[in-house]
Design an enzyme around this catalytic site. Structure first.
Site, PDB file in Angstrom:
ATOM      1  N   GLY A  97     -68.984  10.733 -63.179  1.00  0.00           N
ATOM      2  CA  GLY A  97     -69.926  10.050 -62.407  1.00  0.00           C
ATOM      3  C   GLY A  97     -69.256   9.648 -61.115  1.00  0.00           C
ATOM      4  CB  ILE A 151     -57.381  27.368 -58.881  1.00  0.00           C
ATOM      5  CG1 ILE A 151     -56.226  27.491 -59.817  1.00  0.00           C
ATOM      6  CG2 ILE A 151     -57.019  28.387 -57.688  1.00  0.00           C
ATOM      7  CD1 ILE A 151     -56.294  28.864 -60.418  1.00  0.00           C
ATOM      8  CE  LYS A 174     -52.811   6.287 -77.488  1.00  0.00           C
ATOM      9  NZ  LYS A 174     -51.404   5.607 -77.657  1.00  0.00           N
ATOM     10  N   PRO A 208     -53.240  10.503 -69.795  1.00  0.00           N
ATOM     11  CG  PRO A 208     -55.272  11.064 -71.108  1.00  0.00           C
ATOM     12  CD  PRO A 208     -54.054   9.948 -70.833  1.00  0.00           C
ATOM     13  CD  GLN A 219     -48.873   6.647 -67.639  1.00  0.00           C
ATOM     14  OE1 GLN A 219     -47.432   7.201 -67.571  1.00  0.00           O
ATOM     15  NE2 GLN A 219     -48.924   5.964 -68.624  1.00  0.00           N
ATOM     16  CB  CYS A 229     -93.651  22.985 -56.044  1.00  0.00           C
ATOM     17  SG  CYS A 229     -93.092  24.172 -54.831  1.00  0.00           S
ATOM     18  CD  GLN A 273     -96.866  28.150 -55.907  1.00  0.00           C
ATOM     19  OE1 GLN A 273     -96.489  28.514 -56.893  1.00  0.00           O
ATOM     20  NE2 GLN A 273     -96.469  27.859 -54.592  1.00  0.00           N
ATOM     21  CD  GLU A 322     -92.815  32.468 -58.143  1.00  0.00           C
ATOM     22  OE1 GLU A 322     -93.498  31.567 -57.666  1.00  0.00           O
ATOM     23  OE2 GLU A 322     -91.617  32.254 -58.109  1.00  0.00           O
ATOM     24  CG  HIS A 379     -90.483  19.528 -54.091  1.00  0.00           C
ATOM     25  ND1 HIS A 379     -90.055  19.957 -55.697  1.00  0.00           N
ATOM     26  CD2 HIS A 379     -90.504  20.786 -53.833  1.00  0.00           C
ATOM     27  CE1 HIS A 379     -89.919  21.087 -55.772  1.00  0.00           C
ATOM     28  NE2 HIS A 379     -90.211  21.788 -54.587  1.00  0.00           N
ATOM     29  CD  GLU A 412     -89.848  16.517 -56.990  1.00  0.00           C
ATOM     30  OE1 GLU A 412     -90.723  16.310 -56.618  1.00  0.00           O
ATOM     31  OE2 GLU A 412     -89.405  17.849 -57.064  1.00  0.00           O
TER      32      GLU A 412
END
Ligand code: GLN
Length: 537
Positions: free
Chosen positions: A18, A151, A190, A193, A195, A384, A388, A408, A510, A512
């Site tokens: 998060g 990486i 703990k 991890p 550290q 959206c 449709q 579509e 949209h 939202e």
């Protein structure tokens, strides 16, 4: 102009801790203390943007006003801060490389060998500083995606190391978000991890200034001291981030832990005693103390993964609080909604939302859901693709155009009530080529939408290739599918409403993406209100 301060947020031990919420919560606290803050996300994948990613991969694709397709964390930033983000707030490795390679092709490197260091790292550094140099922000928080040691993140970590060196300790700092696991067999939290992840960061030349520790249990003083000593940070810079009931509690939790104060102290900025979070807390209060409950069906095809519809779910939280209602969202898979089961699966709902989406899968179920909502006078919101589907359903079942469909789903369609947009016809690249970002829309005065927005011209964000086919407009309107919002410049239909229905709205855009804690989206507020009215019947 004063020097912009930079905060880098890295993650250790595990993904999904998060970082975005911590960054947004810290930004909120700094904002209410009077600073102009923005947050940026650096994503270490090769896609140029998440627009081409399947929601199962990476959750929802968020869209900004300027039409950037971005990581969903930008949605959190906007919802918390109430300040719009832009393309500059999200950078991926793909975009960095694309830009460096384009420069190489233009000959801008003057015959030099182009390398990760310095060319890629310089590009990253530039992108980090674009927001700071705009003059619009006092503090820029940059969240580095992924986990330290990956990486993929190495060039980002190196860029941060260099920037810290260049900017100095008063103008830059690193917050490391980490996990303190609890071993129930040992009954212990703990630190090892953490550290190790701090050490990994150190191997890249970066010392964390603050540790934010995700934990299921409270950290006691001994543990805090131990973490400080072994991770080389000040004791007050060990911040507990305990699991919260809701993400909207996190700013208050960070305030209690004084994360904002540690940051301001590091930057030698003044720290006022009072922090005014009252508007925020007013929302949290309403969210936590609903007077009623409604159940709203979310019909979509990515419902297995909550993150796929992140902004919709958050919009319901904002709109629920505004109505003092708990919105229970019931996710219903549109692929598993055969006609004979629709009444049984949707009968108990107070309202129905048909979600955005792409392609053919799950279409029939969405059309059935629209029909059920229309015929049974259940409040309906189609977003959206959902809008449709509403047009298709009306054409088929009211106008009796049995083969009505979108191009579509059927590129050879005889009755394409949803058409491919003209400017999309020659588009071959999939990435970044849809109709994206904010567009104006003019509302009809006598409509549910006008009542909700309270103004005639609105601006909303889009992400689509297909559109309402104006050739069917007269027919559809005469049959009762009203056009209540259109683009003032192009005449493109953006909103449809069913006449003589308590609340049936389909929007091509949209809503939202624009709902925030302080400004719940008016359409969601009205939709939840309609659900509440329906539930009382
Ligand atoms: N697939 C539809 C289009 O491209 C709808 C897109 C969406 O729901 N975001 O027009």
């Amino acid at each position: 102009m004063s020097q912009t301060k930079y905060i880098f947020v890295t993650g250790g031990v595990s993904s999904s801790l998060g970082k975005g919420i911590i960054a947004a919560s810290l930004a909120k606290l700094l904002q209410v203390r009077g600073h102009r803050v923005t947050i940026q996300k650096l994503d270490p994948y090769i896609n140029v943007d998440p627009g081409t990613l399947n929601p199962y991969e990476h959750g929802e694709c968020y869209v900004t006003d300027d039409g950037a397709e971005t990581d969903l964390d930008l949605g959190h930033y906007e919802r918390f801060l109430n300040v719009p983000t832009s393309q500059a707030n999200n950078v991926t490795t793909g975009r960095i490389y694309q830009s460096v390679i384009e420069k190489e092709r233009r000959g801008e490197f003057l015959g030099k060998t182009v390398q990760v260091v310095p060319h890629i790292t310089n590009e990253i550094k530039e992108r980090i500083q674009i927001l700071g140099k705009s003059g619009d922000f006092d503090i820029v928080i940059t969240e580095i995606g992924g986990t330290v040691g990956d990486i993929e993140s190495l060039p980002y970590i190196e860029a941060v190391r260099q920037l810290k060196w260049e900017l100095g300790d008063e103008n830059s700092m690193v917050i490391h978000l980490t996990l303190i696991p609890y071993l129930s067999a040992a009954g212990e939290l703990k630190t090892k991890p953490t550290q190790h992840s701090v050490k990994t960061l150190m191997e890249s030349g970066i010392k964390a200034d603050v540790l934010v520790c995700r934990t299921e249990h409270k950290l006691n003083d001994d543990l805090r001291r131990k973490l400080a000593l072994f991770c080389n940070v000040k004791e007050d810079a060990v911040i507990e981030s305990i699991d919260a009931d809701t993400i909207y509690d996190v700013p208050n939790l960070m305030l209690e832990e004084e994360l904002d104060k540690v940051v301001l102290k590091t930057f030698k900025l003044p720290i006022a005693d009072k922090v005014n979070l009252s508007a925020w807390n007013n929302f949290v209060q309403r969210h936590k103390n609903p007077k009623n409950q409604v159940t709203i069906g979310l019909i979509g095809k990515y419902v297995e993964l909550q993150d796929s519809y992140k902004s919709i779910l958050e919009s319901f939280i904002h709109a629920g609080a505004a109505n003092e209602v708990k919105v229970k969202v019931e996710s219903i898979h549109s692929e598993h909604l055969p006609q004979q089961e629709v009444a049984q699966k949707l009968g108990h709902l107070d309202a129905i939302l048909v979600a955005p989406g792409f392609g053919e899968r799950g279409i029939q179920g969405k059309i059935e859901a629209v029909r059920y909502a229309r015929e049974n006078k259940i409040p309906f919101l189609g977003i959206c693709l959902g809008m449709q589907m509403a047009v298709i359903e009306y054409s088929r079942n009211v106008l009796d155009i049995k083969e009505a469909i979108s191009l579509e789903q059927d590129p050879e369609a005889k009755s394409p009530v949803i058409n491919l947009m003209e400017e999309q016809k020659n588009v071959t690249d999939k990435g970044g080529t849809m109709r994206l970002g904010a567009w104006a829309c003019k509302l009809e005065k006598n409509s549910h939408v006008f009542k909700a927005y309270g103004s005639e011209i609105i601006s909303e964000r889009h992400r689509h290739r297909y559109e309402y086919n104006n050739q069917y407009k007269t027919q559809l309107e005469e049959a009762g599918l009203l056009t209540t919002g259109t683009n003032p410049d192009t005449g493109l239909v953006e909103i449809v409403e069913v006449k003589d229905h308590p609340w049936f709205v389909g929007v091509q855009y949209h809503p939202e993406y624009k709902s925030t804690v302080l400004e719940p989206h008016p359409l969601f507020v009205a939709f939840v209100k309609a659900a509440l009215d329906n539930s009382k019947k």
